[in-house]
Design a protein around this motif. Structure first.
Motif, PDB file in Angstrom:
ATOM      1  N   ALA A 107       0.849  -1.191   0.000  1.00  0.00           N
ATOM      2  CA  ALA A 107       0.000   0.000   0.000  1.00  0.00           C
ATOM      3  C   ALA A 107       0.883   1.239   0.000  1.00  0.00           C
ATOM      4  N   LEU A 108       0.908   1.925  -1.111  1.00  0.00           N
ATOM      5  CA  LEU A 108       1.756   3.108  -1.258  1.00  0.00           C
ATOM      6  C   LEU A 108       1.254   4.261  -0.395  1.00  0.00           C
ATOM      7  N   CYS A 109      -0.066   4.377  -0.271  1.00  0.00           N
ATOM      8  CA  CYS A 109      -0.673   5.558   0.347  1.00  0.00           C
ATOM      9  C   CYS A 109      -1.607   5.175   1.479  1.00  0.00           C
ATOM     10  N   ALA A 110      -1.598   5.969   2.551  1.00  0.00           N
ATOM     11  CA  ALA A 110      -2.523   5.810   3.677  1.00  0.00           C
ATOM     12  C   ALA A 110      -3.199   7.148   3.931  1.00  0.00           C
ATOM     13  N   LEU A 111      -4.529   7.130   4.007  1.00  0.00           N
ATOM     14  CA  LEU A 111      -5.331   8.344   4.140  1.00  0.00           C
ATOM     15  C   LEU A 111      -6.161   8.237   5.415  1.00  0.00           C
TER      16      LEU A 111
END
Length: 256
Positions: A107-111
């Motif tokens: 997972a490249l991105c965490a929001l």
């Protein structure tokens, strides 16, 4: 700080990092446009591939002030990589994001957001219910993490990691929501789905009527279809360029 320092990193970082910075700054602007921001709080982070470095927002900036250049680059131990950066970052936010990036290299991105409806549903014992099609997307890959107070203790990281597992949607009990994505666009679209699901659930429950729940067999079928739903022409890869066009139209300063 009434006047923000002017920074230009466009020709001082790799092309890959610069593109991630532009997309991440665009995501912050979109969060502001959708009303998901919380003054200067909550975060979106992205891990620079093949490094131990994470990009995150400068603490103290509104989301509509974030640009590609003023994002802060931090290592996994919480040290700012660019020594001459005039900005700091929120340690509480980094506790959550560093925990995720340490174990979820897929997972490249965490929001992470604190939207009212997400907090409301996360604060219900039954959590997210299979009421709407949007809830189907989230229920296909959903986990929960119990509230432990402000996320400033390193020992909470392991419990976040264990609760998250391989899911891409997480409701933080009494706190908010997290979504993950292979791209920034995917993480954004996952949060869009989750927030819509929570909004609809709150609206349905406010009627006082008994909700019509989708049968578990259909929920299980959606789980099997999740990879199709959230990739290719129907996922973030298709919607993200349209979202970028919106941000450029509203205010192109994010890309500086």
């Amino acid at each position: 700080m009434l006047t923000l320092p002017v920074i230009d990193l466009k020709n001082k970082v790799s092309a890959q990092e610069w593109q991630l910075r532009v997309d991440l700054a665009a995501c912050y602007r979109l969060i502001a446009l959708h009303g998901w921001d919380d003054l200067i709080y909550t975060h979106v982070s992205v891990r620079i591939p093949n490094t131990e470095h994470v990009l995150i927002n400068a603490f103290g900036l509104r989301f509509d002030e974030i640009t590609a250049s003023n994002l802060v680059k931090v290592d996994m131990d919480g040290n700012i990589v660019d020594a001459d950066s005039p900005f700091d970052f929120n340690p509480a936010g980094f506790t959550i994001h560093s925990a995720i990036h340490a174990v979820r290299h897929d997972a490249l991105c965490a929001l992470h957001v604190h939207c009212n409806e997400a907090i409301a549903v996360a604060s219900l014992e039954q959590g997210l219910l299979p009421i709407s099609q949007y809830s189907m997307f989230a229920l296909a890959s959903l986990s929960y993490h119990d509230y432990e107070g402000l996320a400033v203790n390193d020992d909470e990281k392991l419990r976040i990691q264990q609760d998250l597992g391989d899911t891409n949607f997480m409701l933080l009990r009494n706190h908010g929501a997290i979504t993950l994505g292979n791209t920034i666009g995917d993480a954004f679209m996952h949060m869009y789905d989750l927030i819509r699901a929570c909004q609809i659930q709150v609206q349905v429950m406010s009627t006082g009527m008994k909700p019509l729940l989708v049968d578990q067999s259909i929920v299980d079928g959606i789980k099997a279809q999740a990879n199709v739903v959230h990739t290719g022409s129907t996922g973030g890869q298709k919607a993200w360029p349209a979202m970028l066009r919106r941000v450029y139209k509203e205010d192109a300063s994010f890309a500086l």
